[in-house]
Scaffold this motif. Structure first.
Motif, PDB file in Angstrom:
ATOM      1  N   PHE A 178      62.097  45.073  27.382  1.00  0.00           N
ATOM      2  CA  PHE A 178      62.862  43.942  27.899  1.00  0.00           C
ATOM      3  C   PHE A 178      63.420  43.057  26.781  1.00  0.00           C
ATOM      4  O   PHE A 178      64.588  42.689  26.787  1.00  0.00           O
ATOM      5  N   SER A 179      62.567  42.693  25.836  1.00  0.00           N
ATOM      6  CA  SER A 179      63.034  41.768  24.795  1.00  0.00           C
ATOM      7  C   SER A 179      62.386  42.082  23.455  1.00  0.00           C
ATOM      8  O   SER A 179      61.205  42.441  23.389  1.00  0.00           O
ATOM      9  N   THR A 222      58.474  41.775  24.195  1.00  0.00           N
ATOM     10  CA  THR A 222      58.142  41.527  25.604  1.00  0.00           C
ATOM     11  C   THR A 222      58.485  42.805  26.364  1.00  0.00           C
ATOM     12  O   THR A 222      59.660  43.136  26.509  1.00  0.00           O
ATOM     13  N   THR A 251      58.275  43.852  29.559  1.00  0.00           N
ATOM     14  CA  THR A 251      58.998  43.778  30.833  1.00  0.00           C
ATOM     15  C   THR A 251      59.334  42.328  31.123  1.00  0.00           C
ATOM     16  O   THR A 251      58.872  41.423  30.433  1.00  0.00           O
ATOM     17  N   GLU A 252      60.116  42.131  32.194  1.00  0.00           N
ATOM     18  CA  GLU A 252      60.522  40.781  32.548  1.00  0.00           C
ATOM     19  C   GLU A 252      59.320  39.886  32.880  1.00  0.00           C
ATOM     20  O   GLU A 252      59.369  38.680  32.668  1.00  0.00           O
TER      21      GLU A 252
END
Lengths: 275, 490
Positions: free
Chosen positions: A83-84, A37, A39-40
């Motif tokens: 992000f993730s 992922t 970005t948020e």
């Protein structure tokens, strides 16, 4: 947050990112994938690991820039944060001493093919590798795959390098010549994997394909990635991503992968317009 | 106030003070919370309806209905007197997620179900008092680090950051243990984050509750899939004990023809897209979700209600619940059914799907269903639905959501060879949450099968007693035969 250590372009459309993720790097095995992922506000997308290094504590992902998420990743530079990152997910490639393994890769599938072939060869198999792309410029991981090949074939649709034609032509020729083949491994566009499966089926050659269904969580929770295997529903993320090509319902997979095309276009347009 | 005055007979206000709600016509166009919440003055009035009953062996009171044993009369007394700060402190002695439970607990069957006032009138609104206090605390009290006892030196790994895991983490921290939570998704909260919609449980509240727990010194590691990134055996090398609370994340399917058509999703996929990934804000958020003109949700539980109500908010023209039993058997909370009805969800009861029919592009177009009638009670005690021959009918649908249940997540049992499971795939546990593997405890849906948030928290609480005892006093473990028996029985 995970730091981008290095960012490259393998072709004008294919990005390669090396990301710091020591724990994933320690556990990753050939054939597995990670959920990324950027970005948020971003989407969770599954990407294959082109490489992983427990020593450096990094994983390398390669992706074709088709939609917003992959383009967003493509703009990331060393020092940027993802992000993730979740993984390693999916079952690793089943490794054993098969004998002669013909591995076939096309397009972005070549990125995954490299660690798989490397592992197969380390496992004592004779690796016969066929790689293909539309043209010479779009061939990725060519040197790397060649370095772990006992036999190596290149194909391009336009004839700019190697065999002028499809990867399946080489396989057909090998079968016609009665070459001993103990396993076929194919990764690439759905149509390519389907064609390979159709070629090997009449000859009863065990054929494994690595599928790329749409996923959301990637951990077996949602079933977005369900695929039909011999009439039974399986999850690409936990039961796969590798399946017996002769049992896969490719029609269904093709239809399911088109589910969100209109929305993908909206996202991409908005991104390209800089909104 | 002198004792005598309080005991004097007084007239009880027969009904709960109303909870203001968003108008159904307005709320079906937004994802804001439906009940708006009460003010302090109303909370005091509501608390004054409480009789402060004493608990005794022959008299069941509110506390007997609370799975996490909150001292309800004691906190309500503080509300009566306007001491909100003390009241929430009392709740927090036992409860790590008050703002969540004040919203999603089925209190009508728990605390409020046992309320003595409720025998002749409406019970005291205990759930809304809990919610009021938790919201008040979040707004009024600014706390940094939360004091915990001196460290015991023991380290515990909690696998899964849902209701059970967070309860265990919070309670163990309160006992001075060092806890690390491993959560698979990018945010902690489990079903509170991915499952329950924003309009029932705003995610900001879940984040605040998780934040409260981390301020007690609990370390939270998101993006960690245990079973893949590390195994339970590996965790046991670094931690003195492990709690597994990985939930029931595996969606159940109807296995009917056509279920893999486009437009048919598990409730989990639909809700994860909308809640975790915020697809309702697409394209501001990148994850898409699509609903057709008519959405048919199959199932009658809380998850089905969440799907049907979410669909209205995403702009479908008609949202239909297809459920095979009658209204009386709907497993969803009455409040949820009522909210769904108010919002215009159509209930197609006593009907079950037979087949999903698609178009030439592989998109679902219709559901073929059949009318049902109720026969004799089955093993669950509910009357068994029976097909009425010849009553097949077709219902157009562009989106179909399968909300018929979830099964235990198999990842931890699959990667922990000596962890015994039951036939249903749950981890076998003794009554205090011990598993067949020494030092490993389990609770919540992974041990009980799909249930509720508060029952998972109750499980967690029980495991905490056993874990604390194991860590501090008595490291003995039940004999393997205990679990052999458990894994066969259940």
């Amino acid at each position: 947050m995970y730091e981008v250590v290095k960012s490259d372009k393998l072709t004008p459309d294919v990005i390669k990112l090396e990301i710091r993720a020591p724990q994933i790097a320690k556990k990753a095995k050939a054939g597995q994938f990670i959920m990324v992922t950027p970005t948020e506000h971003g989407e969770r997308i599954p990407l294959t690991m082109a490489d992983f290094s427990p020593e450096k504590g990094t994983v390398t992902i390669a992706a074709l820039e088709v939609g917003k998420t992959t383009r967003e990743l493509g703009r990331m530079k060393a020092g940027d944060m993802v992000f993730s990152l979740v993984g390693p997910l999916g079952l690793p490639t089943h490794l054993q001493k098969y004998g002669n393994v013909v591995s076939i890769g096309g397009g972005i599938g070549l990125a995954l093919m490299y660690p798989v072939v490397r592992a197969l060869r380390q496992g004592g198999n004779r690796t016969i590798n066929i790689i293909g792309a539309r043209n010479e410029k779009l061939l990725i991981y060519e040197k790397e795959i060649e370095s772990v090949s006992d036999e190596f074939y290149v194909c391009t649709d336009d004839g700019s390098k190697g065999h002028h034609g499809f990867v399946s032509d080489i396989l057909k020729k090998m079968i016609a010549e009665n070459k001993k083949i103990d396993l076929v491994y194919a990764v690439g566009p759905i149509i390519m994997m389907k064609v390979i499966g159709n070629i090997t089926k009449p000859h009863n050659i065990h054929t494994v394909v690595s599928l790329n269904p749409i996923m959301v969580d990637g951990t077996g929770m949602c079933g977005s990635c369900r695929v039909i295997i011999s009439g039974e529903t399986k999850f690409g993320c936990v039961d796969g991503p590798e399946f017996d090509a002769h049992k896969v319902d490719f029609e269904n997979l093709t239809a399911r992968n088109k589910r969100y095309i209109p929305e993908e276009q909206i996202s991409l347009k908005k991104f390209m317009e800089g909104k | 106030m002198p004792e005598e005055e309080k005991k004097a007979p007084r007239k009880i206000v027969p009904k709960k003070y109303p909870m203001p709600e968003q108008d159904p016509k307005v709320r079906i166009h937004n994802f804001n919370e439906v009940p708006i919440g009460q003010d302090g003055q109303t909370a005091i009035l509501e608390a004054q309806r409480c009789l402060q009953c004493k608990r005794s062996p022959n008299r069941k009171v509110c506390m007997d209905g609370c799975p996490v044993e909150i001292d309800i009369p004691r906190f309500i007394k503080q509300v009566q007197e306007g001491n909100f700060s003390e009241a929430i402190r009392i709740i927090r002695e036992k409860q790590n997620l008050p703002a969540v439970c004040g919203r999603v607990c089925p209190y009508e069957n728990q605390c409020e179900g046992y309320c003595v006032v409720g025998k002749k009138n409406e019970p005291v609104g205990i759930g809304r008092l809990e919610r009021f206090l938790a919201d008040w605390e979040r707004k009024e009290e600014k706390h940094g680090k939360i004091a915990v006892p001196p460290p015991t030196g023991k380290r515990v790994a909690v696998v899964g950051g849902g209701p059970a895991g967070l309860t265990v983490a919070g309670d163990l921290a309160k006992l001075g243990h060092k806890v690390t939570v491993f959560e698979a998704l990018q945010y902690c909260g489990g079903v509170l984050i991915y499952g329950i919609p924003e309009f029932r449980l705003p995610k900001e509240i879940v984040r605040a509750e998780v934040d409260y727990i981390s301020r007690m010194g609990v370390e939270i590691h998101n993006d960690c899939v245990i079973g893949k990134l590390a195994t339970v055996d590996e965790l046991l090398k670094e931690y003195d004990a492990v709690f597994v609370g990985t939930g029931a994340g595996l969606p159940d399917w109807t296995n009917l023809k056509g279920e893999n058509l486009n437009g048919i999703m598990s409730a989990n996929e639909y809700l994860t897209r909308v809640n975790l990934m915020k697809a309702y804000k697409f394209p501001e958020f990148d994850t898409p979700v699509r609903v057709g003109e008519r959405v048919v949700t199959i199932g009658g539980g809380n998850v089905a209600m969440d799907c049907a109500r979410t669909s209205l908010r995403l702009g479908c023209k008609e949202s239909v619940i297809l459920y095979r039993r009658s209204d009386a058997e709907l497993p969803a909370r009455r409040e949820e059914v009522h909210h769904a009805q108010q919002e215009g969800v159509r209930f197609e009861l006593l009907a079950a799907p037979l087949e999903f029919i698609g178009d030439e592009n592989g998109n679902v177009r219709q559901v073929k269903a059949i009318r049902m009638q109720l026969g004799e009670p089955d093993a669950s005690g509910r009357r068994r639905p029976i097909k009425i021959p010849g009553s097949e009918f077709l219902i157009d649908a562009q989106t179909v959501l399968i909300a018929i249940g979830q099964s235990p997540n198999p990842l931890v049992p699959m990667t922990t060879p000596d962890l015994k499971t039951t036939k249903e795939g749950t981890i076998a546990v003794d009554p205090e949450g011990r598993t067949s593997k020494k030092g490993v405890f389990a609770g919540g849906d992974i041990a009980s099968g799909a249930a509720t948030v508060i029952l998972a928290m109750g499980d967690g609480k029980r495991a905490v007693y056993a874990m604390h005892k194991y860590l501090m006093q008595d490291p003995s473990w039940p004999a393997p035969e205990v679990f052999e028996k458990l894994s066969c029985e259940m």
